[in-house]
Design an enzyme around this catalytic site. Sequence first.
Site, mmCIF file in Angstrom:
data_model
loop_
_atom_site.group_PDB
_atom_site.id
_atom_site.type_symbol
_atom_site.label_atom_id
_atom_site.label_comp_id
_atom_site.label_asym_id
_atom_site.label_seq_id
_atom_site.Cartn_x
_atom_site.Cartn_y
_atom_site.Cartn_z
ATOM 1 N N ASP A 103 -1.714 6.750 -3.490
ATOM 2 C CA ASP A 103 -0.770 5.984 -3.037
ATOM 3 C C ASP A 103 -0.179 4.853 -3.801
ATOM 4 O OD1 ASP A 103 -2.762 4.325 -2.779
ATOM 5 O OD2 ASP A 103 -2.126 3.540 -0.882
ATOM 6 N N SER B 99 0.828 -1.322 0.084
ATOM 7 C CA SER B 99 0.087 0.077 -0.058
ATOM 8 C C SER B 99 0.748 1.264 -0.193
ATOM 9 C CB SER B 99 -0.841 -0.101 1.142
ATOM 10 O OG SER B 99 -1.824 0.878 0.945
#
Length: 458
Positions: free
Chosen positions: A241, A101
């Site tokens: 992200d 992530s």
Amino acid sequence: MKITADYVKAFKPADIRGVYPREIDEELVYFIARSFVDEYQHKEILVARDMRLSSDALQAAFVKGVLDAGANVIDLGLVHTPVLYFASGTMELPGVVITASHSPRDYNGLKLVLSEAVPLTENGGLKEIRRRLEKGQFKEPTRRGKVIKKDILKVYQRFVLKGLKSKGLDKLKIVADSGNGMAGILLPLLEEKTPLKFTKLFEKLDGRFPNRGSDPTLRQNQRHLAKAVKSGSYDFGIAFDGDADRIAFVDEKGRFINSAAIGALISAYLLKKEPKAKIIYTILTSRIYEETIKALGGRAVQARVGHAFIKEKMRKDDVLFGCEQSGHYYFKDYFYTDSVVMTLRMVLEIYLEAQSRNLAFSDMVKPYTVYEQTEDAVVEVKDKKQSMKLLEAYLLKQNPLRIKKFDGLFVDFGEVWGVVTPSVTEPALKILFEAKNKTLAQSKLRAVVDFAKSIALK
């Protein structure tokens, strides 16, 4: 069986994530795959990955583990994380995406879901998987599984863009910072079937993250985006992200808009359509978000910080929408999971209406930017539980109006309030404060952070 990696550190409350190859490696991932199949007796598993440098190798290890356990792999390839949720939700299959992530480039991990995109957590699957791999006793299958490659992006594209009103989109000027992450694949999908045309920054996939860190909500990672927006007559900017399940917004002047302000904006939009709907907030989201929900007749529901816990709560209580301070936005209509496209769609629709009234992006969000919230301060600690106890005692000595214990500590001093919460993914505490006065919030933050650092090794 002895596992080389320091896997205990990789098993987090909401996923599996650690430094590669010290805490997570191919051997560990192989045995996690074997355990995942055996624990739930899966027949088929969706497998996806991001662009991190170690993701290819970890995906290969996971695939081998699934095949050796006798299950089939449906290989989705290189996609952003919400595509896995879509595939799991529509195909009713379990799955995994190899990703860390927003974490730094030397990390990698696994986000595991059951059928219909139900996430695994420490209290719902991860402990059982860890127990199985520690025993090292795996079933001997009667057959070896096979790999089936599947390109699901066109189907996903139709799903997320269905019903999108195109009028006015061609006139919008938006800067989009992919951060060398998976948004580099997502953005062309949006441009292909809509009039949207983005001015793109760092769209080339690169797991080294050469241009900025992966967390788009940190000011230091917004410099390029803010500069680009200010350099032209842009409506606003967006950033993602690494695995493109978080989205951050800056206004036409390049100023970051707190995620809670975007959450409040979307909540107001949704509550017009579904009055009294339930909406999720967490201890970290700005007070304006909860205040907006309640003021408009919605039912504010508090959940633990972390994507897996929010999804659990949303399913259990049938919640319509949720927002996290970290830039995650969750939708009942997206299998109770997070979607950057659903978020962007709603913001676009709201903005086009505001623009028709000659409002700029900053004007649109102004009602929700009445408080000044500091950035997260992350303090590494030796013992999170002990440090939280010491911090609670320290805060109580300052005679707050109230302290609430839920997923950490919420402390209210009247003119300034804030939170201290244990990190879900790191051996650290997260601390932030909020007030109408920015200086007051920052001053209180510094004092609490200084104390936290003084007890960090105790």
